[in-house]
Design an enzyme around this catalytic site. Structure first.
Site, mmCIF file in Angstrom:
data_model
loop_
_atom_site.group_PDB
_atom_site.id
_atom_site.type_symbol
_atom_site.label_atom_id
_atom_site.label_comp_id
_atom_site.label_asym_id
_atom_site.label_seq_id
_atom_site.Cartn_x
_atom_site.Cartn_y
_atom_site.Cartn_z
ATOM 1 N N ARG A 190 10.174 16.874 23.214
ATOM 2 C CA ARG A 190 9.104 17.166 24.175
ATOM 3 C C ARG A 190 9.043 16.138 25.300
ATOM 4 O O ARG A 190 8.373 16.370 26.314
ATOM 5 C CB ARG A 190 7.763 17.253 23.455
ATOM 6 C CG ARG A 190 7.535 18.606 22.789
ATOM 7 C CD ARG A 190 6.171 18.703 22.153
ATOM 8 N NE ARG A 190 6.136 18.077 20.837
ATOM 9 C CZ ARG A 190 5.057 17.981 20.073
ATOM 10 N NH1 ARG A 190 3.901 18.459 20.505
ATOM 11 N NH2 ARG A 190 5.110 17.397 18.894
ATOM 12 N N ARG A 198 14.691 -14.349 43.994
ATOM 13 C CA ARG A 198 15.641 -13.682 43.104
ATOM 14 C C ARG A 198 16.002 -14.610 41.933
ATOM 15 O O ARG A 198 15.574 -15.763 41.894
ATOM 16 C CB ARG A 198 16.865 -13.259 43.917
ATOM 17 C CG ARG A 198 16.560 -12.137 44.896
ATOM 18 C CD ARG A 198 17.676 -11.923 45.886
ATOM 19 N NE ARG A 198 18.941 -11.622 45.229
ATOM 20 C CZ ARG A 198 20.116 -11.606 45.870
ATOM 21 N NH1 ARG A 198 20.175 -11.884 47.168
ATOM 22 N NH2 ARG A 198 21.215 -11.322 45.220
#
Length: 452
Positions: free
Chosen positions: A16, A330
């Protein structure tokens, strides 16, 4: 002396969810669903976590690397799933059986269930809960207020369907008694499956004590079958995390629009502004201001810092640092005390020393920057030549003029001063002024005349 073991059933495909990945791997606040269940049982006192997996075995091993695994190659019911893990069940063990798609169970609830089971000296303790709307759930049938049986909703009579005490599917067992009952399970039903609830009935019929623990919070037993329920459960976890932080001294201006990992830590006195996402095992110190619209992933931030409209990923920020707006740190960026990383500045794999500043529009990649260094607008460490990356070293008190290119590998010694617009390809000596740009030429009368 036996161990306390949790067997988590997680072999189901979860059709589902309409997904290419296993249901229990789906992330909630950046963390796989199965991890919430595993953490609850581990923090609730379980010595070992055993996960029953199917075709999703390798993905589950990546998600929960410290668990033990049993393989259910053919899915023939919940009882069959536990049979697949019987090699991990010792006679003296206490075994807690639960489901991987139930991420809202809390460690304190697990501890209560285990304590109830041990205090009762029962062969099994079924976990029930009273639901206002029990539709679809198996019902707990009692006689003289003690366990009699479990009846599934589809098999229940009209009177039985009025019962609001439901079977959560969780249960605690004595290891020896569990194995004995598993050996007696039969699959003579329409689905040709072995059902775990039948274990309790077998034990009762043999004269063993079957206890019932009634959960106080229905949310502990919330199961996930589709993406709507996934989002609902994630929202519940979000509010649990945010409420806990606020009670510990963190100010969250808009809890509904703030997303913080349950593995993150935030110090008291810190203010979290709307639109902030804090992922993974991030750590934020005291008296900081984070946000708005800031994303922090697996990063560490010290005390008295401000991070505004920025993204941090696997970065380390020390104390009294200001970042943003619109900065991007970063991985492997380290920002030391008192430094400033301003608007539209990107830092990657670089150390920025104490009180150094890159106030706007700069790229600092693969660099070691000393203390009290100033980067002008548009300054760049040119770290990549198309094949290899080089490192730039900038020592204390250097000044990098606007629109300068530092072509790695290159070193700027202490006090070095780079004139604006320079492209530096050679090392700069200490206290040296370096200007590396073409001579300006003025061509009188040669400007284009656009109106002719």
């Amino acid at each position: 002396m036996g161990k306390l073991k949790a067997i988590i059933l997680a072999a189901g495909e979860g059709t589902r969810m309409k997904s290419t990945i296993s249901k229990v791997i789906h992330p909630m606040l950046g963390k796989p669903m199965i991890n919430y269940a595993a953490d609850a049982y581990k923090n609730g006192g379980c010595d070992e976590i055993v996960i029953v997996a199917g075709d999703n075995m390798e993905a589950l091993k990546l998600a929960v690397p410290d668990a033990l695994f049993a393989h259910q190659a053919e899915r023939r019911g919940t009882g069959h799933a536990v049979i697949c893990a019987k090699e991990f069940i010792g006679d003296d063990d206490t075994v807690f059986v639960a489901y991987g798609d139930g991420p809202l169970i809390r460690a304190e609830t697990v501890r209560d269930i285990i304590a109830c089971h041990k205090d009762s000296n029962a062969a099994a303790t079924i976990v029930s809960c009273v639901f206002d709307n029990p539709f679809g759930y198996g019902r707990i049938i009692r006689k003289n207020n003690v366990f009699d049986r479990i009846v599934e909703h589809k098999d229940a009579s009209e009177d039985e369907r009025l019962i609001q005490e439901i079977n959560t599917g969780m249960a605690c067992y004595n290891g020896k008694q569990l194995k004995k009952a598993l050996a007696q399970l039969k699959c003579d039903n329409a689905q040709n499956e072995y059902y775990l609830p039948d274990v309790s009935l077998i034990l009762k019929n043999e004269g063993e004590v079957v206890n019932i623990y009634v959960g106080s919070d229905p949310m502990d037993f919330y199961g996930i079958n589709d993406r709507v329920q996934l989002a609902e459960a994630a929202n519940i976890i979000k509010m649990r995390v945010n409420n806990s932080l606020m009670l510990s001294g963190v100010s969250i201006w808009d809890p509904a629009n703030t997303y913080i990992s349950p593995d993150a830590k935030v110090g008291r006195g810190t203010i979290i502004l709307p639109g902030t996402i804090i992922e993974g095992k991030s750590i934020i110190g005291e008296e900081c201001e984070i946000g708005p619209n800031t994303t922090i992933k697996n990063s560490s931030i010290g005390n008295n810092c401000a991070v505004i409209n920025s993204i941090l990923e696997s970065a380390i920020v020390h104390n009294k640092v200001k970042i943003g707006p619109f900065a991007y740190l970063r991985p492997d960026s380290v920002i030391m005390d008192g430094a400033k990383i301003g608007d539209f500045v990107e830092v990657k794999n670089a150390v920025i020393g104490k009180n150094s500043k890159a106030s706007h529009l700069a790229y600092i990649g693969d660099a070691d920057v000393g203390e009290n260094v100033n980067f002008g607008c548009g300054a760049i460490t040119v770290n990549y030549n198309g094949k290899n990356k080089g490192r730039t070293i900038i020592k204390d008190n250097a000044f990098i003029g606007s629109n300068s290119n530092l072509v790695a590998p290159v070193t700027i010694e202490k006090g070095g001063y780079i004139g604006a617009g320079s492209t530096v390809t050679k090392n700069v000596p200490e206290n040296c002024l370096t200007v590396a740009r073409a001579r300006q030429e003025n061509k009188e009368g040669r400007a284009p005349k656009w109106d002719e």
